[in-house]
Write a protein that holds these residues in place. Sequence first.
Motif, PDB file in Angstrom:
ATOM      1  N   MET A   1       6.290 -13.948 -13.767  1.00 16.43           N
ATOM      2  CA  MET A   1       6.119 -12.538 -13.385  1.00 16.43           C
ATOM      3  C   MET A   1       6.360 -11.645 -14.590  1.00 16.43           C
ATOM      4  O   MET A   1       7.293 -11.860 -15.360  1.00 16.43           O
ATOM      5  CB  MET A   1       7.135 -12.163 -12.295  1.00 16.43           C
ATOM      6  N   SER A   2       5.545 -10.623 -14.751  1.00 15.44           N
ATOM      7  CA  SER A   2       5.756  -9.649 -15.818  1.00 15.44           C
ATOM      8  C   SER A   2       6.881  -8.693 -15.390  1.00 15.44           C
ATOM      9  O   SER A   2       7.336  -8.732 -14.250  1.00 15.44           O
ATOM     10  CB  SER A   2       4.475  -8.867 -16.070  1.00 15.44           C
ATOM     11  N   ASP A   3       7.317  -7.841 -16.317  1.00 15.17           N
ATOM     12  CA  ASP A   3       8.364  -6.877 -15.967  1.00 15.17           C
ATOM     13  C   ASP A   3       7.930  -5.978 -14.816  1.00 15.17           C
ATOM     14  O   ASP A   3       8.702  -5.689 -13.911  1.00 15.17           O
ATOM     15  CB  ASP A   3       8.701  -5.997 -17.188  1.00 15.17           C
ATOM     16  N   ARG A   4       6.648  -5.563 -14.885  1.00 16.84           N
ATOM     17  CA  ARG A   4       6.141  -4.643 -13.864  1.00 16.84           C
ATOM     18  C   ARG A   4       6.152  -5.306 -12.483  1.00 16.84           C
ATOM     19  O   ARG A   4       6.639  -4.744 -11.508  1.00 16.84           O
ATOM     20  CB  ARG A   4       4.721  -4.181 -14.213  1.00 16.84           C
ATOM     21  N   THR A   5       5.617  -6.547 -12.421  1.00 17.51           N
ATOM     22  CA  THR A   5       5.560  -7.200 -11.109  1.00 17.51           C
ATOM     23  C   THR A   5       6.951  -7.625 -10.643  1.00 17.51           C
ATOM     24  O   THR A   5       7.224  -7.639  -9.449  1.00 17.51           O
ATOM     25  CB  THR A   5       4.601  -8.412 -11.119  1.00 17.51           C
ATOM     26  N   ALA A   6       7.830  -7.947 -11.581  1.00 13.53           N
ATOM     27  CA  ALA A   6       9.208  -8.306 -11.189  1.00 13.53           C
ATOM     28  C   ALA A   6       9.879  -7.103 -10.531  1.00 13.53           C
ATOM     29  O   ALA A   6      10.616  -7.237  -9.555  1.00 13.53           O
ATOM     30  CB  ALA A   6      10.001  -8.761 -12.412  1.00 13.53           C
ATOM     31  N   GLN A   7       9.567  -5.922 -11.064  1.00  7.69           N
ATOM     32  CA  GLN A   7      10.149  -4.705 -10.480  1.00  7.69           C
ATOM     33  C   GLN A   7       9.554  -4.437  -9.095  1.00  7.69           C
ATOM     34  O   GLN A   7      10.280  -4.063  -8.162  1.00  7.69           O
ATOM     35  CB  GLN A   7       9.891  -3.514 -11.410  1.00  7.69           C
ATOM     36  N   ILE A   8       8.236  -4.668  -8.969  1.00 14.63           N
ATOM     37  CA  ILE A   8       7.593  -4.490  -7.657  1.00 14.63           C
ATOM     38  C   ILE A   8       8.208  -5.464  -6.653  1.00 14.63           C
ATOM     39  O   ILE A   8       8.506  -5.103  -5.512  1.00 14.63           O
ATOM     40  CB  ILE A   8       6.064  -4.726  -7.759  1.00 14.63           C
ATOM     41  N   ALA A   9       8.420  -6.719  -7.117  1.00 15.62           N
ATOM     42  CA  ALA A   9       8.996  -7.740  -6.233  1.00 15.62           C
ATOM     43  C   ALA A   9      10.373  -7.318  -5.737  1.00 15.62           C
ATOM     44  O   ALA A   9      10.690  -7.456  -4.559  1.00 15.62           O
ATOM     45  CB  ALA A   9       9.078  -9.075  -6.967  1.00 15.62           C
ATOM     46  N   ARG A  10      11.176  -6.770  -6.651  1.00 14.97           N
ATOM     47  CA  ARG A  10      12.516  -6.300  -6.264  1.00 14.97           C
ATOM     48  C   ARG A  10      12.418  -5.180  -5.241  1.00 14.97           C
ATOM     49  O   ARG A  10      13.143  -5.154  -4.253  1.00 14.97           O
ATOM     50  CB  ARG A  10      13.282  -5.815  -7.508  1.00 14.97           C
ATOM     51  N   GLN A  11      11.495  -4.243  -5.526  1.00 14.36           N
ATOM     52  CA  GLN A  11      11.304  -3.125  -4.600  1.00 14.36           C
ATOM     53  C   GLN A  11      10.956  -3.624  -3.205  1.00 14.36           C
ATOM     54  O   GLN A  11      11.408  -3.095  -2.201  1.00 14.36           O
ATOM     55  CB  GLN A  11      10.184  -2.202  -5.094  1.00 14.36           C
ATOM     56  N   PHE A  12      10.125  -4.660  -3.147  1.00 14.72           N
ATOM     57  CA  PHE A  12       9.676  -5.152  -1.842  1.00 14.72           C
ATOM     58  C   PHE A  12      10.777  -5.871  -1.085  1.00 14.72           C
ATOM     59  O   PHE A  12      10.966  -5.631   0.098  1.00 14.72           O
ATOM     60  CB  PHE A  12       8.446  -6.069  -2.004  1.00 14.72           C
ATOM     61  N   THR A  13      11.500  -6.758  -1.767  1.00 17.42           N
ATOM     62  CA  THR A  13      12.475  -7.551  -1.016  1.00 17.42           C
ATOM     63  C   THR A  13      13.810  -6.826  -0.836  1.00 17.42           C
ATOM     64  O   THR A  13      14.491  -7.019   0.156  1.00 17.42           O
ATOM     65  CB  THR A  13      12.710  -8.929  -1.672  1.00 17.42           C
ATOM     66  N   GLN A  14      14.170  -5.974  -1.816  1.00 18.96           N
ATOM     67  CA  GLN A  14      15.440  -5.249  -1.694  1.00 18.96           C
ATOM     68  C   GLN A  14      15.242  -3.875  -1.044  1.00 18.96           C
ATOM     69  O   GLN A  14      16.046  -3.433  -0.244  1.00 18.96           O
ATOM     70  CB  GLN A  14      16.076  -5.028  -3.079  1.00 18.96           C
ATOM     71  N   GLY A  15      14.137  -3.215  -1.415  1.00 18.14           N
ATOM     72  CA  GLY A  15      13.955  -1.818  -1.033  1.00 18.14           C
ATOM     73  C   GLY A  15      13.355  -1.610   0.336  1.00 18.14           C
ATOM     74  O   GLY A  15      13.457  -0.538   0.907  1.00 18.14           O
ATOM     75  N   ILE A  16      12.683  -2.646   0.882  1.00 21.59           N
ATOM     76  CA  ILE A  16      12.074  -2.477   2.202  1.00 21.59           C
ATOM     77  C   ILE A  16      13.010  -3.056   3.258  1.00 21.59           C
ATOM     78  O   ILE A  16      13.186  -4.267   3.340  1.00 21.59           O
ATOM     79  CB  ILE A  16      10.693  -3.173   2.277  1.00 21.59           C
ATOM     80  N   PRO A  17      13.629  -2.184   4.049  1.00 17.88           N
ATOM     81  CA  PRO A  17      14.628  -2.662   5.020  1.00 17.88           C
ATOM     82  C   PRO A  17      14.097  -3.779   5.927  1.00 17.88           C
ATOM     83  O   PRO A  17      14.805  -4.746   6.183  1.00 17.88           O
ATOM     84  CB  PRO A  17      14.944  -1.394   5.824  1.00 17.88           C
ATOM     85  N   HIS A  18      12.850  -3.651   6.382  1.00 15.19           N
ATOM     86  CA  HIS A  18      12.366  -4.655   7.336  1.00 15.19           C
ATOM     87  C   HIS A  18      12.096  -6.003   6.666  1.00 15.19           C
ATOM     88  O   HIS A  18      12.270  -7.050   7.280  1.00 15.19           O
ATOM     89  CB  HIS A  18      11.131  -4.163   8.075  1.00 15.19           C
ATOM     90  N   ALA A  69       0.655  -7.784  -2.820  1.00 14.02           N
ATOM     91  CA  ALA A  69      -0.490  -8.250  -3.617  1.00 14.02           C
ATOM     92  C   ALA A  69      -1.277  -7.056  -4.155  1.00 14.02           C
ATOM     93  O   ALA A  69      -1.671  -7.025  -5.319  1.00 14.02           O
ATOM     94  CB  ALA A  69      -1.381  -9.160  -2.765  1.00 14.02           C
ATOM     95  N   VAL A  70      -1.478  -6.048  -3.302  1.00 11.10           N
ATOM     96  CA  VAL A  70      -2.203  -4.841  -3.724  1.00 11.10           C
ATOM     97  C   VAL A  70      -1.457  -4.158  -4.873  1.00 11.10           C
ATOM     98  O   VAL A  70      -2.039  -3.791  -5.896  1.00 11.10           O
ATOM     99  CB  VAL A  70      -2.379  -3.848  -2.546  1.00 11.10           C
ATOM    100  N   MET A  71      -0.138  -4.017  -4.702  1.00 12.77           N
ATOM    101  CA  MET A  71       0.653  -3.310  -5.714  1.00 12.77           C
ATOM    102  C   MET A  71       0.653  -4.028  -7.065  1.00 12.77           C
ATOM    103  O   MET A  71       0.831  -3.405  -8.112  1.00 12.77           O
ATOM    104  CB  MET A  71       2.098  -3.134  -5.218  1.00 12.77           C
ATOM    105  N   SER A  72       0.466  -5.349  -7.034  1.00  9.04           N
ATOM    106  CA  SER A  72       0.492  -6.111  -8.293  1.00  9.04           C
ATOM    107  C   SER A  72      -0.887  -6.193  -8.929  1.00  9.04           C
ATOM    108  O   SER A  72      -1.055  -6.825  -9.964  1.00  9.04           O
ATOM    109  CB  SER A  72       1.021  -7.528  -8.031  1.00  9.04           C
TER     110      SER A  72
END
Lengths: 141, 167
Positions: A1-18, A69-72
């Motif tokens: 994962m690149s830095d950008r996608t690693a950040q998106i991944a964090r946002q998705f698993t940590q930042g999305i409550p559901h 997938a869209v965000m990446s």
Amino acid sequence: MSDRTAQIARQFTQGIPHARDLGMEIRHLENGVCEIEMPYDEKLIGDARTGVIHGGAISALMDTCSGAAVMSHPSNPGGTATLDLRIDYMRAATPGQTIRARAECYHVTHSVAFVRASACDDQEDPPVATAHGAFTLERKS
Amino acid sequence: MSRPRPEPVQVIKQRRDAALQALAGGMPYIRHLGITFERRGDELTAILPYDDKLIGNPLLPALHGGVTAAFLETTAVVALAWSRLWDRIENGEIELDALTPETLPRMPKTVDFTIDYLRSGLPRDAYARARIVRSGRRFASVQVEGWQDNRDRLHASATGHFVMPRD
């Protein structure tokens, strides 16, 4: 994962409550392709007699995976939302097994992203479910 | 010829509500999301009370699309199972008193489910009602409408196909 996608991944698993609530973990995220795992949990059961996971939980997984997938996507979207999602259920997921989803954003226009996805358990073929969806694409201004 | 006297309304209500509870109670995922069902005669309205864990976009904030999908699909499945159960209860095929989650008829299986997201889901309660378009011996087609503040302003609508259990 690149830095950008690693950040998106964090946002998705940590930042999305559901996503956190359902225990989703992103395993891969790059160039419009996302893989997410969702461990088996009793709270996800749809039929108490069989222990099979509810289709709705699979839908939530597919939706999250598709959105990530869209965000990446290399076009570097600023945001996305689901326009429509069609899910086909091929078979019941085996109770006790982790569900793995893979989504691919295979085309984007100026404002729309097209995604296909599938989900399986320990057995890959046939998949538990496949999905197809259109997502809004917000461009960074 | 004299008709048997109808049962007291409270007895019937209590029994029907118990049957509905047995139906929804056998699905742990429904309990986890907090979905409940309100009954007016045989018509059901599903209610998804707002909870922070249902959020999919914390910035807006908005409900998770997957939550909305799960909510509408659940509404469709329960409405379908309920309509079958209702008929079999009314014609006396199934004794309501003997009904437990273990002895309930099997649930319909989802073949496909398509959701249209019409508006972003607000951080508020959501409601849904299903319309059974066609319920055959083997297959059923169901449409579901979901809304929040205004009944006429749907936040999502869905259509799905189901295989009916053979029992």
